[in-house]
Motif scaffolding. Sequence first.
Motif, short mmCIF file in Angstrom:
data_model
loop_
_atom_site.label_atom_id
_atom_site.label_comp_id
_atom_site.label_asym_id
_atom_site.label_seq_id
_atom_site.Cartn_x
_atom_site.Cartn_y
_atom_site.Cartn_z
N ARG A 103 0.85 -1.16 0.02
CA ARG A 103 0.00 -0.10 0.06
C ARG A 103 0.81 1.20 -0.02
NH1 ARG A 103 -2.94 -1.61 3.68
NH2 ARG A 103 -4.90 -2.01 2.50
N GLU A 104 2.09 1.01 0.62
CA GLU A 104 3.00 2.37 0.68
C GLU A 104 3.49 2.46 -0.49
OE1 GLU A 104 5.04 5.53 2.39
OE2 GLU A 104 3.19 4.71 2.86
N VAL A 118 9.26 -5.49 -22.77
CA VAL A 118 9.02 -4.43 -21.80
C VAL A 118 10.40 -4.37 -20.85
CG1 VAL A 118 7.67 -3.58 -19.86
CG2 VAL A 118 6.45 -4.94 -21.75
N PRO A 119 11.00 -3.11 -21.11
CA PRO A 119 12.35 -3.10 -20.50
C PRO A 119 11.92 -3.02 -18.84
CG PRO A 119 11.69 -1.01 -21.30
CD PRO A 119 10.54 -1.90 -21.87
N HIS A 120 12.90 -3.59 -18.14
CA HIS A 120 12.87 -3.49 -16.67
C HIS A 120 14.24 -2.89 -16.09
CE1 HIS A 120 15.39 -6.96 -17.04
NE2 HIS A 120 15.71 -6.78 -15.56
N LYS A 121 13.81 -2.42 -14.63
CA LYS A 121 15.01 -1.90 -14.07
C LYS A 121 14.63 -2.49 -12.68
CE LYS A 121 17.02 2.49 -12.24
NZ LYS A 121 16.64 3.75 -12.45
N VAL A 122 15.92 -2.96 -11.99
CA VAL A 122 15.81 -3.87 -10.78
C VAL A 122 16.25 -2.73 -9.72
CG1 VAL A 122 16.48 -5.63 -9.48
CG2 VAL A 122 16.03 -6.03 -11.91
N LEU A 123 15.57 -2.51 -8.62
CA LEU A 123 16.06 -1.95 -7.30
C LEU A 123 15.86 -2.59 -6.18
CD1 LEU A 123 13.97 1.47 -8.21
CD2 LEU A 123 16.52 0.99 -8.54
N GLU A 124 16.70 -2.16 -5.17
CA GLU A 124 16.46 -2.87 -3.75
C GLU A 124 15.22 -2.53 -3.31
OE1 GLU A 124 18.45 -5.19 -2.71
OE2 GLU A 124 20.19 -4.81 -4.20
N LEU A 125 14.79 -2.96 -2.13
CA LEU A 125 13.56 -2.73 -1.63
C LEU A 125 14.00 -1.15 -1.03
CD1 LEU A 125 12.57 -5.84 0.35
CD2 LEU A 125 11.58 -4.90 -1.76
N PRO A 126 12.85 -0.70 -0.88
CA PRO A 126 13.17 0.88 -0.47
C PRO A 126 12.94 1.06 1.01
CG PRO A 126 10.88 0.68 -1.45
CD PRO A 126 11.46 -0.41 -1.75
N ILE A 127 14.05 0.56 1.77
CA ILE A 127 13.90 0.69 3.13
C ILE A 127 15.14 1.56 3.42
CG2 ILE A 127 14.52 -0.50 5.32
CD1 ILE A 127 13.54 -3.11 4.08
N GLY A 128 14.68 2.83 4.18
CA GLY A 128 15.97 3.66 4.61
C GLY A 128 15.94 4.69 3.54
N VAL A 129 16.81 5.59 3.81
CA VAL A 129 16.92 6.99 2.95
C VAL A 129 17.31 6.70 1.59
CG1 VAL A 129 17.84 9.13 3.02
CG2 VAL A 129 17.45 8.31 5.15
N SER A 130 18.57 6.07 1.30
CA SER A 130 18.96 5.94 0.05
C SER A 130 18.11 5.10 -1.02
CB SER A 130 20.32 5.45 0.00
OG SER A 130 21.37 6.30 0.77
N ALA A 131 17.74 3.94 -0.43
CA ALA A 131 17.01 2.98 -1.10
C ALA A 131 15.61 3.68 -1.53
CB ALA A 131 16.76 1.54 -0.44
N GLY A 173 9.77 2.89 2.60
CA GLY A 173 9.43 4.44 2.46
C GLY A 173 9.95 5.03 3.73
N TYR A 174 9.95 6.41 3.75
CA TYR A 174 10.37 7.36 4.66
C TYR A 174 9.81 7.11 6.17
CZ TYR A 174 12.35 9.73 0.34
OH TYR A 174 13.06 9.92 -0.72
N THR A 175 8.22 7.14 5.76
CA THR A 175 7.60 6.90 6.99
C THR A 175 7.98 5.45 7.60
OG1 THR A 175 5.64 5.98 5.69
CG2 THR A 175 5.74 8.12 6.42
N GLY A 176 8.11 4.38 6.82
CA GLY A 176 8.61 3.08 7.49
C GLY A 176 9.77 3.24 7.96
#
Length: 457
Positions: free
Chosen positions: A185-186, A259-272, A425-428
């Motif tokens: 949801r976040e 469909v092109p793709h981009k892989v990211l780390e889970l957004p935990i913390g500031v940088s992610a 996310g930031y709130t997390g």
Amino acid sequence: MLEGTTAEIRERKALRVNPAKTCQPIGAMYAALGINKCMPHSHGSQGCCAYHRSHLTRHYKEPIVATTSSFTEGASVFGGLANLKTALSNIFTIYQPDIVAVHTTCLSEVIGDDIPTIIKKSKVEGIIPEGKIVIHANTPSFVGSHVTGFANQCEAFVKYLAESSEETKNVMNLFPGWVEPADMRELKRLASLVGVEFIMAPDTSDVLDSAMDGKYEMYPDGGTTVADLKAMGDSFLTLALGPLASTPAATTLEKKCNVPHKVLELPIGVSATDAYIDALRLAGDTSVPKELERERGRLIDMISDMSQYLHKKKVAIFGDPDHITSMVSFLVEIGMEPAIIVTGTPGKKWEAKIKEICKPVNEDVVVHAFSDIHFLHQWVKANPVDLLMGNTYGKFVAKSENLPFVRFGFPILDRVGHRAFPTLGYTGAMRLIEKITDAFFDKRDREDADQDIELVL
């Protein structure tokens, strides 16, 4: 309870004690629950399905629906064709799903059941009603972990359902990885704030955290629809979060539908989280809204306020690779020192990546993939740490060693907040800092002598 654990570490090649993982079908079942009107089906013995359902039910505190082929001795010898055909007939007659997601277990994998052929025969014989769908994923428990099972099921949705009309639409695919309903949801909230149209698959929000209205719904309103799964082939980009959980589906979609793709780390913390927001911004050709800038600023303020309690605190952490990668990065960001890091999922490249992340704060960090909590406990006995992080199974180590303990990951069986409040996310991240500092403060409040207890720490 674990007072018998010694600090002496012995090499173990064929034995895992309290492994930091569980089996593939649990991950496949969770992924299938994120599809609207989908019935997860366990092709194997009834006991396997019962265990997987109970484990997910204890974690999410919601009734987990799933069906099984209910293998007996006969199916174990002659194969499960008849069992699966009978099961599909009963499922569509009684439960009326739009789609059935079949996943295999150890038993059906060892037998070698040809699931695609069984599905084709069931269609020809009219067992699968017109307009209904059956897909499958191979998820043997004797290899990988629950995370690879999740990844295999997500890839199966793409293989069976994604279509391309050769007309690219201004919609982005968002593969969230194995995260909590609150985290999904976040992720959607952040994408909506940035102004990007998206299809999230799977999506367990409003499925495994649905509202209590006094009426039971076997298929809640949440989840990715079959129509959206088919439409993923016309999206302009796939953003895959969590390399282990989401990359297979993203790469398969690119090969199948360009469909092109981009892989990211889970957004935990500031940088992610910054990386996730920036990827959304670039994909949507938009700007970051002020609301998100203020959220980020509040997180930075909290890190600054609490830095004196976090600086150089040593952490032992275990869990799933995607979760740990981002969590360790966050711990390094806020000045803490990961000391030992363990996952039950195999991965030598992952070990090297984690060591590189930890290098600025601790070049001697111990990182073990395909390991267990018993090894972590032995190591901690000989090398004391300040904090333990992991799923519920770590509570016994925390009790034995009198360590502050912060629960995260899967499974969390003895708390409820994880499905309601995001850690992404930031709130997390602010919630994580609250949990970490509270664990430190609670320990001091319990243990400090009367004359040393402060009203304000």
